[in-house]
Design an enzyme around this catalytic site. Structure first.
Site, PDB file in Angstrom:
ATOM      1  N   THR A 230       0.844  -1.190   0.000  1.00 16.99           N
ATOM      2  CA  THR A 230       0.000   0.000   0.000  1.00 16.99           C
ATOM      3  C   THR A 230       0.881   1.242   0.000  1.00 16.99           C
ATOM      4  O   THR A 230       2.100   1.151  -0.059  1.00 16.99           O
ATOM      5  CB  THR A 230      -0.936   0.027   1.220  1.00 16.99           C
ATOM      6  OG1 THR A 230      -0.156   0.167   2.413  1.00 16.99           O
ATOM      7  CG2 THR A 230      -1.755  -1.255   1.304  1.00 16.99           C
ATOM      8  N   HIS A 231       0.242   2.406   0.056  1.00 17.18           N
ATOM      9  CA  HIS A 231       0.988   3.669   0.109  1.00 17.18           C
ATOM     10  C   HIS A 231       0.504   4.444   1.326  1.00 17.18           C
ATOM     11  O   HIS A 231      -0.705   4.535   1.565  1.00 17.18           O
ATOM     12  CB  HIS A 231       0.733   4.480  -1.173  1.00 17.18           C
ATOM     13  CG  HIS A 231       1.683   5.618  -1.354  1.00 17.18           C
ATOM     14  ND1 HIS A 231       1.637   6.769  -0.587  1.00 17.18           N
ATOM     15  CD2 HIS A 231       2.713   5.784  -2.215  1.00 17.18           C
ATOM     16  CE1 HIS A 231       2.594   7.591  -0.976  1.00 17.18           C
ATOM     17  NE2 HIS A 231       3.265   7.028  -1.964  1.00 17.18           N
ATOM     18  N   PRO A 232       1.431   5.001   2.112  1.00 16.05           N
ATOM     19  CA  PRO A 232       1.002   5.660   3.356  1.00 16.05           C
ATOM     20  C   PRO A 232       0.143   6.899   3.154  1.00 16.05           C
ATOM     21  O   PRO A 232      -0.623   7.277   4.037  1.00 16.05           O
ATOM     22  CB  PRO A 232       2.324   6.008   4.046  1.00 16.05           C
ATOM     23  CG  PRO A 232       3.340   6.030   2.951  1.00 16.05           C
ATOM     24  CD  PRO A 232       2.889   5.000   1.966  1.00 16.05           C
ATOM     25  N   THR A 233       0.220   7.544   1.970  1.00 14.39           N
ATOM     26  CA  THR A 233      -0.502   8.814   1.786  1.00 14.39           C
ATOM     27  C   THR A 233      -1.390   8.837   0.544  1.00 14.39           C
ATOM     28  O   THR A 233      -1.869   9.900   0.156  1.00 14.39           O
ATOM     29  CB  THR A 233       0.489   9.989   1.702  1.00 14.39           C
ATOM     30  OG1 THR A 233       1.384   9.780   0.595  1.00 14.39           O
ATOM     31  CG2 THR A 233       1.287  10.111   2.989  1.00 14.39           C
ATOM     32  N   ARG A 287      -9.606   4.326   4.429  1.00 15.76           N
ATOM     33  CA  ARG A 287      -9.044   3.304   3.556  1.00 15.76           C
ATOM     34  C   ARG A 287      -9.712   1.942   3.765  1.00 15.76           C
ATOM     35  O   ARG A 287     -10.005   1.231   2.809  1.00 15.76           O
ATOM     36  CB  ARG A 287      -7.539   3.175   3.793  1.00 15.76           C
ATOM     37  CG  ARG A 287      -6.837   2.265   2.768  1.00 15.76           C
ATOM     38  CD  ARG A 287      -5.426   1.929   3.221  1.00 15.76           C
ATOM     39  NE  ARG A 287      -4.572   3.097   3.395  1.00 15.76           N
ATOM     40  CZ  ARG A 287      -3.832   3.624   2.426  1.00 15.76           C
ATOM     41  NH1 ARG A 287      -3.860   3.090   1.208  1.00 15.76           N
ATOM     42  NH2 ARG A 287      -3.078   4.670   2.672  1.00 15.76           N
TER      43      ARG A 287
END
Length: 385
Positions: A230-233, A287
């Site tokens: 995933t991507h943190p932002t 999310r």
């Protein structure tokens, strides 16, 4: 009349005192560009990378990758009789590349300072773990250890567990800088007529590639969060599963793509202005809810259908491929990127180098057997076998 192809490093001779991955990867790229690369190997044992595995027709997958196009000279550097052979070679060479143990070349009198007066045009490339000077100059360095020391492992993996990168990325990064450094030194020698030393360390090479998380941590006060796929932002971003159990990787870059994604992929235009998801910051906050909706929408679809919808919506994507999937990637076939490479156990397939030079295809020479060229090289130099 057919003329032999002209390659950029035609006429350049490289002597390689090398093992494992970093230096061999650098010198193999020189060989692909047309250089003659003479690889010194220990009699009987050879480069220990020959024994890493036996998966490629009984040969090491590492060795056949990093050593095509070279000549193998079996020579015991611990025997005094080897030094005249080495110096006869150095008198004809343009480049010496080595990644022996720290201090080994100096003990043999093969460091740059010792060689430069005798061979002023010789370029010497030293590849090591930590480099000369400093408290770690004599410390052993393997790929995993440099991944740890550079901080790469700390930012790779999931929040629960860090992970090493699945390829020898410290060796590869050092090999790439050694390769480009040697090319730069050859250009500089063209201006000055003088050889020079190129020094590359695995720690510095991989730490350069770590500049983003280093800047983020040093100036931001905290390290980037390990976030797996995933991507943190950014949301949605990462791995999603289609109804047939196969994974797809995709991610959105902006709110315009979010609208396209809702219409073309989810077929849920009502979600475009949903107060939970209308902006990326909101999608990141929600999310878990968003991923549940995406999973529900993709459940009736195969991976191929999901990929088609993503393409139709202009959403960047890729299937989560296994190595065999990559081997059969249609892009390589369409662009005719595969070539046959000879090995002691029979021909294998290998990809052309990524940098395509117009009118000058890579040499893609044979992988040598241990000591295969010893007799011929010694006779060329005027020595008995």
């Amino acid at each position: 009349m057919t003329h032999a192809p002209i390659r950029p490093l035609q006429g350049i001779t490289v002597l390689a005192l090398e093992h494992a991955v970093a230096a061999p990867f650098a010198s193999r790229q020189l060989a692909d560009l047309g250089a003659r690369v003479i690889k010194i190997e220990r009699p009987g044992a050879g480069d220990f990378a020959r024994g890493y595995d036996s998966t490629v027709l009984g040969q090491s997958s590492f060795f056949v990758w990093a050593n095509r196009g070279k000549e193998s000279l079996a020579l015991d550097l611990k025997q005094p009789e080897s030094l005249p052979v080495l110096h006869a070679l150095l008198a004809r060479c343009d480049v010496l590349v080595q990644n022996l143990a720290p201090g080994a070349t100096a003990r043999l009198g093969l460091d740059f300072d010792s060689l430069h007066a005798q061979y002023p045009r010789l370029i010497v490339c030293d590849v090591s773990g930590y480099g000369e000077g400093g408290p770690h100059s004599d410390k052993k360095a393997y790929d995993l250890l440099i991944q740890a020391a550079s901080g790469l492992i700390s930012v790779t993996g999931t929040p629960e567990a860090p992970a090493r990168t699945g390829i020898s990325i410290a060796d590869i990064s050092a090999g790439m800088y050694a390769y480009s450094g040697i090319l730069s030194a050859l250009l500089q020698r063209g201006h000055t007529g003088q050889g020079l030393r190129v020094e590359v360390t695995m720690l510095e090479a991989l730490t350069e590639w770590m500049s983003y998380p280093l800047n983020f941590s040093h100036y931001g006060g905290q390290a980037p969060v390990r976030s797996g796929l995933t991507h943190p932002t950014i949301a949605p971003y990462g791995e999603y599963c289609a109804g047939d159990g196969k994974s797809v990787i995709f991610g959105l870059q902006n709110d315009r793509e979010w609208a396209d994604f809702c219409r073309a992929v989810l077929e849920r235009p009502d979600l475009i202005d949903d107060p939970r998801f209308a902006r990326n910051t909101l999608r990141v906050q929600h999310r878990t809810e968003l991923d549940a909706i995406i999973t529900q929408c993709l459940a009736p679809l195969t991976r191929e259908q999901v990929l088609q919808r993503l393409d139709a919506g202009g959403i960047a994507n890729a299937p989560l491929a296994e190595p065999q999937d990559v081997w059969n990637h249609p892009q390589f076939e369409a662009r005719q990127r595969w070539r046959e490479v000879a090995t002691p156990q029979g021909p294998i397939q290998a990809l052309l180098p990524p940098a395509t030079l117009g009118g000058s295809e890579a040499a893609m020479g044979a992988v040598p057997a241990l000591g295969e060229h010893t007799g011929a090289i010694l006779r060329e130099l005027g020595f008995a076998d």
